[in-house]
Design an enzyme around this catalytic site. Structure first.
Site, PDB file in Angstrom:
ATOM      1  N   CYS A 127     -15.750  -5.652  16.175  1.00  0.00           N
ATOM      2  CA  CYS A 127     -16.820  -5.261  17.095  1.00  0.00           C
ATOM      3  C   CYS A 127     -16.952  -3.747  17.241  1.00  0.00           C
ATOM      4  O   CYS A 127     -17.514  -3.259  18.231  1.00  0.00           O
ATOM      5  CB  CYS A 127     -16.593  -5.919  18.461  1.00  0.00           C
ATOM      6  N   LYS A 193     -14.707 -10.797  29.389  1.00  0.00           N
ATOM      7  CA  LYS A 193     -14.794 -11.576  28.164  1.00  0.00           C
ATOM      8  C   LYS A 193     -13.395 -11.791  27.614  1.00  0.00           C
ATOM      9  O   LYS A 193     -12.677 -10.835  27.327  1.00  0.00           O
ATOM     10  CB  LYS A 193     -15.657 -10.823  27.145  1.00  0.00           C
ATOM     11  N   ARG A 203     -19.019 -17.926  15.379  1.00  0.00           N
ATOM     12  CA  ARG A 203     -18.704 -17.009  14.270  1.00  0.00           C
ATOM     13  C   ARG A 203     -19.253 -17.547  12.958  1.00  0.00           C
ATOM     14  O   ARG A 203     -19.609 -16.776  12.074  1.00  0.00           O
ATOM     15  CB  ARG A 203     -17.204 -16.730  14.227  1.00  0.00           C
ATOM     16  N   GLU A 231     -11.860  -5.274  35.216  1.00  0.00           N
ATOM     17  CA  GLU A 231     -12.936  -5.143  34.214  1.00  0.00           C
ATOM     18  C   GLU A 231     -14.311  -5.125  34.890  1.00  0.00           C
ATOM     19  O   GLU A 231     -15.179  -4.328  34.545  1.00  0.00           O
ATOM     20  CB  GLU A 231     -12.869  -6.292  33.205  1.00  0.00           C
ATOM     21  N   LYS A 246     -17.169 -14.984  30.397  1.00  0.00           N
ATOM     22  CA  LYS A 246     -17.280 -15.724  29.151  1.00  0.00           C
ATOM     23  C   LYS A 246     -15.895 -16.010  28.591  1.00  0.00           C
ATOM     24  O   LYS A 246     -15.104 -15.066  28.521  1.00  0.00           O
ATOM     25  CB  LYS A 246     -18.098 -14.872  28.179  1.00  0.00           C
ATOM     26  N   SER A 273     -20.125 -21.350  22.342  1.00  0.00           N
ATOM     27  CA  SER A 273     -20.329 -22.295  21.237  1.00  0.00           C
ATOM     28  C   SER A 273     -19.275 -23.407  21.194  1.00  0.00           C
ATOM     29  O   SER A 273     -19.605 -24.578  21.000  1.00  0.00           O
ATOM     30  CB  SER A 273     -20.332 -21.524  19.911  1.00  0.00           C
TER      31      SER A 273
END
Ligand code: PBG
Ligand code: ZN
Length: 323
Positions: A127, A193, A203, A231, A246, A273
């Site tokens: 990322c 996350k 992915r 965070e 998430k 997903s």
């Protein structure tokens, strides 16, 4: 005199009257995968009903989405070419930038959110950009996030959603947007996350799996609850407009904590997903009822404190709520 809670459970109408959490179509955002090329509609094998779509096949999809009452979409791009710097991610003619323009031509109402990250565009699948010893270089990555976010805003995105978990990404993107005149484009940060095992099908869909290692040096350890507050507060200090947790359904404690501590910030939850695929697969085997379990899951995410949910079930929910 007896207090009998069952008095209020006697009929559908009675139960509806006293229902505390009501899932609505306006709670839902649908992810879309846009692939460079033409005439592409590839079903994603682990996510039944979801496709990689080329720009020329987006119109039919968007028209269908508009009929469902889904509030918006979040776009992920699969570029024609990948390189070490994720260049296509920030190109004015990149696949997401073109998709935003195309969707805006078709629909003025649908909210268009863009995921800002590099993993779909880098040849190594991380990322961010890498140091010579192949670690993700936080500060060298930030200018790429800024460039990508600004290019999405220029294309007409309504909201940008940075998902790469680099430190300082929200402040960097906010400054970059403001300097380019996009004061009014909100940031929805993937503030909390986790490095989850539930991103596998994504992915495959986004063709963005890391080619070596994992994302544990930048995504959060699933064991950490208090760190989630850190965070979120950092992203708030850096100027995010909305927060997100998430994955969602196995992180309801986190959703609840974030809502309790930051009630003034709209909170999204990403039902990812793997969470979708697990319910689909179990339903296919007749182990659970898809409609009941999916609605129960999404309602629980809302009950825990999410204001909206990004979910691959959004279209199914629109059918279920009508029936
Ligand atoms: C990219 C990104 C990922 C997801 C959303 N944005 C994958 C990852 O972090 O590996 C996952 C979404 C899903 O599983 O549905 N940073
Ligand atoms: Zn990423």
């Amino acid at each position: 005199m007896h207090i009998r809670p069952r008095r209020l459970r006697q009929s559908t109408a009675m139960r509806q009257l006293v229902r505390e959490t009501k899932l609505q179509m306006s709670d839902l955002i649908l992810p879309l995968f846009v692939k460079a090329g033409s005439n592409i509609k590839n079903e994603i094998s682990s996510m039944p009903g979801h496709y990689q779509l080329s720009i020329d096949r987006l119109a039919e999809e968007v028209k269908e989405i508009e009929k469902t009452g889904i509030l918006g979409v979040i776009l992920f791009g699969i570029p024609a070419v990948k390189d070490s710097e994720g260049s296509e991610g920030e190109s004015a003619n990149g696949v997401v930038q073109e998709a935003v323009r195309e969707i805006k031509k078709i629909s003025s109402d649908l909210l268009v959110i863009t995921d800002v990250c590099m993993c779909e565009y880098t040849d190594h699948g991380h990322c961010g950009v890498l140091t010579p010893d192949k670690e993700v270089d936080n500060d060298k990555t930030l200018p790429h996030y800024i460039a990508q976010a600004v290019s999405h805003a220029k294309a007409g995105a309504d909201i940008v959603a940075p998902s790469g978990n680099m430190d300082g990404m929200v402040a960097a993107i906010r400054n970059g947007l403001d300097e380019s005149g996009f004061h009014n484009i909100p940031i929805l940060s993937y503030a909390v996350k986790f490095a989850s095992g539930l991103y596998g099908p994504f992915r495959e869909a986004a063709e963005g799996a890391p080619q070596f290692g994992d994302r544990k040096t930048y995504q959060m350890d699933p064991a950490n609850r208090h760190e989630a507050l850190k965070e979120a507060s950092l992203d708030v200090e850096e100027g995010t407009d909305m927060l997100m947790v998430k994955p969602a359904s196995i992180y309801l404690d986190i959703i609840s904590d974030i809502k309790a501590n930051f009630p003034e910030y709209p909170l999204g939850a990403y039902h990812v997903s793997g969470e979708f695929a697990m319910i689909k697969a179990a339903a296919e085997k007749n182990l659970v009822n898809e409609k009941i379990v999916a609605l129960e899951t999404l309602t629980s995410i809302k009950r825990a404190g999410a204001d909206f949910i990004i979910t691959y079930f959004a279209k199914e929910v629109s059918e279920w709520l009508q029936s």
